[in-house]
Design an enzyme around this catalytic site. Structure first.
Site, PDB file in Angstrom:
ATOM      1  N   LYS A  12     -39.915 -31.025  13.050  1.00 38.88           N
ATOM      2  CA  LYS A  12     -40.902 -31.793  12.285  1.00 38.88           C
ATOM      3  C   LYS A  12     -41.694 -30.827  11.417  1.00 38.88           C
ATOM      4  O   LYS A  12     -42.433 -29.974  11.912  1.00 38.88           O
ATOM      5  CB  LYS A  12     -41.825 -32.547  13.231  1.00 38.88           C
ATOM      6  CG  LYS A  12     -42.841 -33.388  12.488  1.00 38.88           C
ATOM      7  CD  LYS A  12     -43.588 -34.309  13.420  1.00 38.88           C
ATOM      8  CE  LYS A  12     -44.619 -35.122  12.679  1.00 38.88           C
ATOM      9  NZ  LYS A  12     -45.358 -36.012  13.588  1.00 38.88           N
ATOM     10  N   LYS A  24     -37.257 -34.477  10.599  1.00 35.05           N
ATOM     11  CA  LYS A  24     -38.255 -35.237   9.855  1.00 35.05           C
ATOM     12  C   LYS A  24     -39.058 -34.309   8.953  1.00 35.05           C
ATOM     13  O   LYS A  24     -39.458 -33.254   9.430  1.00 35.05           O
ATOM     14  CB  LYS A  24     -39.170 -35.897  10.885  1.00 35.05           C
ATOM     15  CG  LYS A  24     -40.374 -36.586  10.329  1.00 35.05           C
ATOM     16  CD  LYS A  24     -41.209 -37.112  11.457  1.00 35.05           C
ATOM     17  CE  LYS A  24     -42.439 -37.774  10.894  1.00 35.05           C
ATOM     18  NZ  LYS A  24     -43.307 -38.273  11.938  1.00 35.05           N
TER      19      LYS A  24
HETATM   20  C1  PBG Z   1     -47.716 -38.161  14.108  1.00 38.85           C
HETATM   21  C2  PBG Z   1     -46.709 -38.870  13.319  1.00 38.85           C
HETATM   22  C3  PBG Z   1     -46.643 -38.775  11.920  1.00 38.85           C
HETATM   23  C4  PBG Z   1     -45.601 -39.575  11.515  1.00 38.85           C
HETATM   24  C5  PBG Z   1     -45.031 -40.166  12.652  1.00 38.85           C
HETATM   25  N1  PBG Z   1     -45.739 -39.697  13.783  1.00 38.85           N
HETATM   26  C6  PBG Z   1     -47.461 -38.113  10.909  1.00 38.85           C
HETATM   27  C7  PBG Z   1     -48.113 -36.854  11.111  1.00 38.85           C
HETATM   28  O1  PBG Z   1     -47.565 -35.902  11.684  1.00 38.85           O
HETATM   29  O2  PBG Z   1     -49.254 -36.780  10.661  1.00 38.85           O
HETATM   30  C8  PBG Z   1     -45.258 -39.688  10.059  1.00 38.85           C
HETATM   31  C9  PBG Z   1     -44.333 -40.672   9.658  1.00 38.85           C
HETATM   32  C10 PBG Z   1     -44.326 -40.980   8.236  1.00 38.85           C
HETATM   33  O3  PBG Z   1     -44.934 -40.322   7.363  1.00 38.85           O
HETATM   34  O4  PBG Z   1     -43.663 -41.963   7.944  1.00 38.85           O
HETATM   35  N2  PBG Z   1     -47.600 -38.153  15.448  1.00 38.85           N
END
Ligand code: PBG
Length: 340
Positions: free
Chosen positions: A209, A264
């Site tokens: 991520k 992601k």
């Molecule tokens: C955080 C989380 C995020 C997303 C899913 N779970 C965002 C972040 O890390 O701030 C992002 C998903 C998206 O942008 O569609 N636990």
């Protein structure tokens, strides 16, 4: 003859003996030789739930809504009718329930628990993924609790995540998905689930991520943008300039007991997706995040634009080509209807 030698000999064979257009002459022929196919089985739909009773539009995500519990059956039926078999639930927590420790995450009134229960009671065969992270519940918008220096405290956060994870299993989540990027959390959550008797709990790790600017609209949707106040998650999410670190993350999470790994965001990280899928050969999902959706659908009109939908479909099949087993996308419903 090795595969490579064969390829090279093919490539050096001269026109007109080799004409690649021969296999592109007709649609039936193109489909016979097509290498990848996107099907509705590949699609996961994220759903935002909130504690009020209206269906709320999200300004930065046209066509995506925050659903009240009472209307959850409606959106789930839409997904199921379109052939989608799995949804990912994200709670939108009122700011009065947020605190620096994210205590509301484990409170029995956390809407996520009732949302899971609601979906699992529907007469639909829908799998439910639930996120394990503290950002929907913390007043500062970070995915964990902070230490004295204001940095996310890894080990104290992991302890809280374990508690939340077990409660999500108890609520009936088919898959729990830690998205917080703390070190060692998969191992600790696996152990906590085992000890609570959930030895068959599927864990989907957001193993890869990146610290991305593509998360903006999601943070609007769950209200963590305001809380974050432009603070960055760079002390726990990955640096977008890194390549090899992703394999390290995945190797650790698999070792710690993850069943599925996720990459992601999607489009800007296809190199990583391809690398992880080909190297590890384990179920690998990709998350086409909110900022990617926003690029296709910046406004309501875009939702009816056939070319934009074609652009979307092209990126979804490109994830298959890169090795993704399944795709999380806010456009899953649009894509599923397109595939019918
Ligand atoms: C955080 C989380 C995020 C997303 C899913 N779970 C965002 C972040 O890390 O701030 C992002 C998903 C998206 O942008 O569609 N636990």
């Amino acid at each position: 003859m090795s595969c490579y030698d064969f390829l090279v000999s093919t490539m050096t064979r001269q026109y007109p003996r080799t004409r690649l257009r021969r296999l592109r002459q007709a649609s039936w022929l193109r489909s016979l030789v097509s290498e990848n196919r996107l099907t509705v089985d590949d699609l996961i739909l994220p759903i935002f739930v909130h504690g009020g009773d209206d269906i709320q539009a999200i300004d930065t995500l046209p066509g995506v809504f925050r659903w009240p519990l009472s209307q959850l059956p409606t959106i789930c039926a839409q997904a199921s009718d379109a052939g989608i078999k799995c949804v990912a639930l994200f709670p939108c927590i009122e700011s009065r329930h947020k605190d620096p420790e994210g205590r509301f995450s484990t409170h029995r009134d956390n809407i996520l628990f009732s949302a899971i229960d609601t979906v699992k009671r529907l007469p639909l065969d829908l799998g439910v993924i639930a996120d394990v992270a503290l950002d929907p519940y913390t007043s500062h918008g970070h995915d964990g609790v902070l230490n004295r220096q204001g940095v996310v405290d890894n080990d104290r956060t992991v302890a809280k995540l374990c508690e939340l994870a077990v409660l999500l299993c108890r609520a009936g989540a088919d898959i729990i998905a830690p998205s917080d990027m703390q070190d060692g959390r998969i191992g600790s959550i696996r152990l906590a689930c085992d000890q609570a008797g959930y030895t068959n709990q599927v864990i989907l790790s957001y193993a890869v991520k990146f610290c991305s600017s593509f998360y903006g609209p999601f943070r609007d949707a769950v209200g963590s943008n305001q809380a974050l106040n432009s603070a960055s998650k760079s002390t726990y999410q990955q640096d977008p300039s890194n390549q090899f670190e992703s394999a390290h993350e995945v190797a650790l999470d698999l070792e710690e007991g993850a069943d599925i790994v996720m990459v992601k965001p999607g489009m800007p990280y296809q190199d990583i997706l391809y690398q992880i899928a080909s190297e590890f050969k384990v179920p690998t999902f990709v998350y086409q995040v909110s900022g990617e959706y926003q690029m296709f659908f910046p406004n309501e009109e875009a939702l009816d634009d056939a070319n934009r939908i074609a652009m979307l479909m092209e990126t979804l099949v490109s994830f298959k080509r890169s090795g993704a087993h399944a795709i999380v996308s806010y456009a899953s419903l649009i894509a599923a209807n397109q595939l019918r």
